[in-house]
Write a protein that holds these residues in place. Structure first.
Motif, PDB file in Angstrom:
ATOM      1  N   ARG A   1       0.838  -1.206   0.000  1.00 10.88           N
ATOM      2  CA  ARG A   1       0.000   0.000   0.000  1.00 10.88           C
ATOM      3  C   ARG A   1       0.871   1.253   0.000  1.00 10.88           C
ATOM      4  O   ARG A   1       0.601   2.194  -0.746  1.00 10.88           O
ATOM      5  CB  ARG A   1      -0.960  -0.027   1.189  1.00 10.88           C
ATOM      6  CG  ARG A   1      -2.044  -1.103   1.024  1.00 10.88           C
ATOM      7  CD  ARG A   1      -2.881  -1.285   2.263  1.00 10.88           C
ATOM      8  NE  ARG A   1      -2.121  -1.573   3.468  1.00 10.88           N
ATOM      9  CZ  ARG A   1      -1.592  -2.768   3.772  1.00 10.88           C
ATOM     10  NH1 ARG A   1      -1.746  -3.795   2.954  1.00 10.88           N
ATOM     11  NH2 ARG A   1      -0.922  -2.944   4.883  1.00 10.88           N
ATOM     12  N   ALA A   2       1.924   1.264   0.789  1.00  8.34           N
ATOM     13  CA  ALA A   2       2.837   2.413   0.807  1.00  8.34           C
ATOM     14  C   ALA A   2       3.556   2.543  -0.538  1.00  8.34           C
ATOM     15  O   ALA A   2       3.810   3.658  -0.998  1.00  8.34           O
ATOM     16  CB  ALA A   2       3.834   2.280   1.946  1.00  8.34           C
ATOM     17  N   GLN A   3       3.858   1.430  -1.176  1.00  9.96           N
ATOM     18  CA  GLN A   3       4.487   1.468  -2.495  1.00  9.96           C
ATOM     19  C   GLN A   3       3.524   1.996  -3.558  1.00  9.96           C
ATOM     20  O   GLN A   3       3.921   2.299  -4.669  1.00  9.96           O
ATOM     21  CB  GLN A   3       4.971   0.079  -2.904  1.00  9.96           C
ATOM     22  CG  GLN A   3       6.142  -0.404  -2.094  1.00  9.96           C
ATOM     23  CD  GLN A   3       6.495  -1.844  -2.410  1.00  9.96           C
ATOM     24  OE1 GLN A   3       5.669  -2.625  -2.871  1.00  9.96           O
ATOM     25  NE2 GLN A   3       7.739  -2.192  -2.162  1.00  9.96           N
ATOM     26  N   SER A   4       2.269   2.086  -3.199  1.00 11.40           N
ATOM     27  CA  SER A   4       1.267   2.646  -4.090  1.00 11.40           C
ATOM     28  C   SER A   4       0.877   4.066  -3.664  1.00 11.40           C
ATOM     29  O   SER A   4      -0.085   4.627  -4.163  1.00 11.40           O
ATOM     30  CB  SER A   4       0.028   1.732  -4.094  1.00 11.40           C
ATOM     31  OG  SER A   4      -0.853   2.100  -5.104  1.00 11.40           O
TER      32      SER A   4
ATOM     33  N   ASN B   1       2.889   0.708  -8.061  1.00 14.53           N
ATOM     34  CA  ASN B   1       3.240  -0.714  -8.005  1.00 14.53           C
ATOM     35  C   ASN B   1       2.136  -1.635  -8.521  1.00 14.53           C
ATOM     36  O   ASN B   1       2.251  -2.848  -8.441  1.00 14.53           O
ATOM     37  CB  ASN B   1       3.623  -1.115  -6.584  1.00 14.53           C
ATOM     38  CG  ASN B   1       2.438  -1.165  -5.643  1.00 14.53           C
ATOM     39  OD1 ASN B   1       1.357  -0.651  -5.943  1.00 14.53           O
ATOM     40  ND2 ASN B   1       2.636  -1.771  -4.491  1.00 14.53           N
ATOM     41  N   GLY B   2       1.054  -1.090  -9.028  1.00 10.18           N
ATOM     42  CA  GLY B   2      -0.021  -1.897  -9.601  1.00 10.18           C
ATOM     43  C   GLY B   2      -1.072  -2.365  -8.615  1.00 10.18           C
ATOM     44  O   GLY B   2      -1.973  -3.122  -8.995  1.00 10.18           O
ATOM     45  N   LEU B   3      -1.018  -1.924  -7.375  1.00 11.66           N
ATOM     46  CA  LEU B   3      -1.969  -2.408  -6.378  1.00 11.66           C
ATOM     47  C   LEU B   3      -3.410  -2.039  -6.729  1.00 11.66           C
ATOM     48  O   LEU B   3      -4.316  -2.860  -6.541  1.00 11.66           O
ATOM     49  CB  LEU B   3      -1.611  -1.889  -4.984  1.00 11.66           C
ATOM     50  CG  LEU B   3      -2.490  -2.399  -3.841  1.00 11.66           C
ATOM     51  CD1 LEU B   3      -2.460  -3.930  -3.759  1.00 11.66           C
ATOM     52  CD2 LEU B   3      -2.052  -1.777  -2.519  1.00 11.66           C
ATOM     53  N   LEU B   4      -3.651  -0.847  -7.265  1.00 11.90           N
ATOM     54  CA  LEU B   4      -5.026  -0.508  -7.634  1.00 11.90           C
ATOM     55  C   LEU B   4      -5.494  -1.376  -8.803  1.00 11.90           C
ATOM     56  O   LEU B   4      -6.636  -1.826  -8.821  1.00 11.90           O
ATOM     57  CB  LEU B   4      -5.177   0.972  -7.979  1.00 11.90           C
ATOM     58  CG  LEU B   4      -6.619   1.391  -8.284  1.00 11.90           C
ATOM     59  CD1 LEU B   4      -7.532   1.182  -7.076  1.00 11.90           C
ATOM     60  CD2 LEU B   4      -6.678   2.834  -8.747  1.00 11.90           C
ATOM     61  N   MET B   5      -4.627  -1.640  -9.758  1.00 12.73           N
ATOM     62  CA  MET B   5      -4.978  -2.545 -10.864  1.00 12.73           C
ATOM     63  C   MET B   5      -5.455  -3.889 -10.308  1.00 12.73           C
ATOM     64  O   MET B   5      -6.503  -4.407 -10.695  1.00 12.73           O
ATOM     65  CB  MET B   5      -3.759  -2.801 -11.764  1.00 12.73           C
ATOM     66  CG  MET B   5      -3.227  -1.615 -12.514  1.00 12.73           C
ATOM     67  SD  MET B   5      -1.595  -1.925 -13.267  1.00 12.73           S
ATOM     68  CE  MET B   5      -1.847  -3.457 -14.145  1.00 12.73           C
ATOM     69  N   GLU B   6      -4.664  -4.431  -9.411  1.00 13.83           N
ATOM     70  CA  GLU B   6      -4.963  -5.727  -8.789  1.00 13.83           C
ATOM     71  C   GLU B   6      -6.270  -5.663  -7.992  1.00 13.83           C
ATOM     72  O   GLU B   6      -7.109  -6.557  -8.084  1.00 13.83           O
ATOM     73  CB  GLU B   6      -3.788  -6.089  -7.878  1.00 13.83           C
ATOM     74  CG  GLU B   6      -3.864  -7.418  -7.217  1.00 13.83           C
ATOM     75  CD  GLU B   6      -2.624  -7.675  -6.375  1.00 13.83           C
ATOM     76  OE1 GLU B   6      -2.306  -8.862  -6.224  1.00 13.83           O
ATOM     77  OE2 GLU B   6      -1.992  -6.720  -5.851  1.00 13.83           O
ATOM     78  N   SER B   7      -6.453  -4.581  -7.246  1.00 10.25           N
ATOM     79  CA  SER B   7      -7.643  -4.434  -6.414  1.00 10.25           C
ATOM     80  C   SER B   7      -8.905  -4.304  -7.267  1.00 10.25           C
ATOM     81  O   SER B   7      -9.924  -4.929  -6.965  1.00 10.25           O
ATOM     82  CB  SER B   7      -7.500  -3.211  -5.506  1.00 10.25           C
ATOM     83  OG  SER B   7      -6.406  -3.359  -4.624  1.00 10.25           O
TER      84      SER B   7
END
Length: 183
Positions: free
Chosen positions: A18-21, A54-60
């Motif tokens: 999350r911090a990386q995002s 880092n792509g976390l929103l894409m994944e979420s």
């Protein structure tokens, strides 16, 4: 405006996804601050996250959406693009290095997400059939910015907002404003 290397330093100083995002807080707080974005998605689609980090929103988005979603991302920081490709090897070829002000998308997406603070909003509008603009923030914490009035800002650009929402989570002390335009 921060340079790609300044973003990389700030985002890559931790191993917390999350911090990386660009987000500080728990997984539950992340979900409260980002999940409302899917309310603008009304069908199976190709989804682009501009400033994907880092792509976390894409994944979420792929996990949360009630529809099948093919996710893509673009970011201007090379280290973050490499991180996203490493975190999401199944989508490595769907994460591009580019600045929203000059990047040319390979095709027109069904949905494009951009944060209000990224800028280049007028240009990003051409990337997709629906552009989803969001802003989130915290309350009860004096050092954290509040969510911006996204729909108001989008209307100031002379655009017709076709949907908007505001959510506030008292439990997580987070709020999100989202507006979307069709183009």
């Amino acid at each position: 405006m921060q340079t790609p290397s300044e973003f990389e330093r700030a985002y890559l100083e931790t191993h917390d996804p999350r911090a990386q995002s660009g987000f500080r807080g728990s997984a539950e707080r992340w979900e409260a601050a980002r999940r409302p974005i899917i309310e603008a998605i009304d069908r199976p689609a190709a989804f682009l996250d501009v400033g994907c980090a880092n792509g976390l929103l894409m994944e979420s988005i792929a996990d949360w959406s009630p529809f099948p979603i093919e996710t893509y991302g673009v970011d201007f920081a090379p280290g973050l693009v490499e991180l996203a490709r490493g975190r999401l090897p199944q989508w490595a070829d769907r994460v591009w290095l580019g600045d929203a002000a000059s990047w040319q998308p390979p095709f027109r997406f069904d949905f494009v997400h951009v944060r209000l603070d990224i800028g280049s909003l007028e240009r990003v509008l051409g990337f997709g059939r629906r552009t989803i603009v969001s802003s989130d923030g915290s309350f009860g914490r004096p050092d954290s910015p509040r969510a911006q009035p996204v729909a108001e800002r989008v209307r100031e650009l002379g655009l017709d907002v076709v949907g908007e929402l505001y959510r506030r989570s008292e439990e997580h002390q987070v709020e999100i404003a989202v507006a979307w335009v069709d183009g």
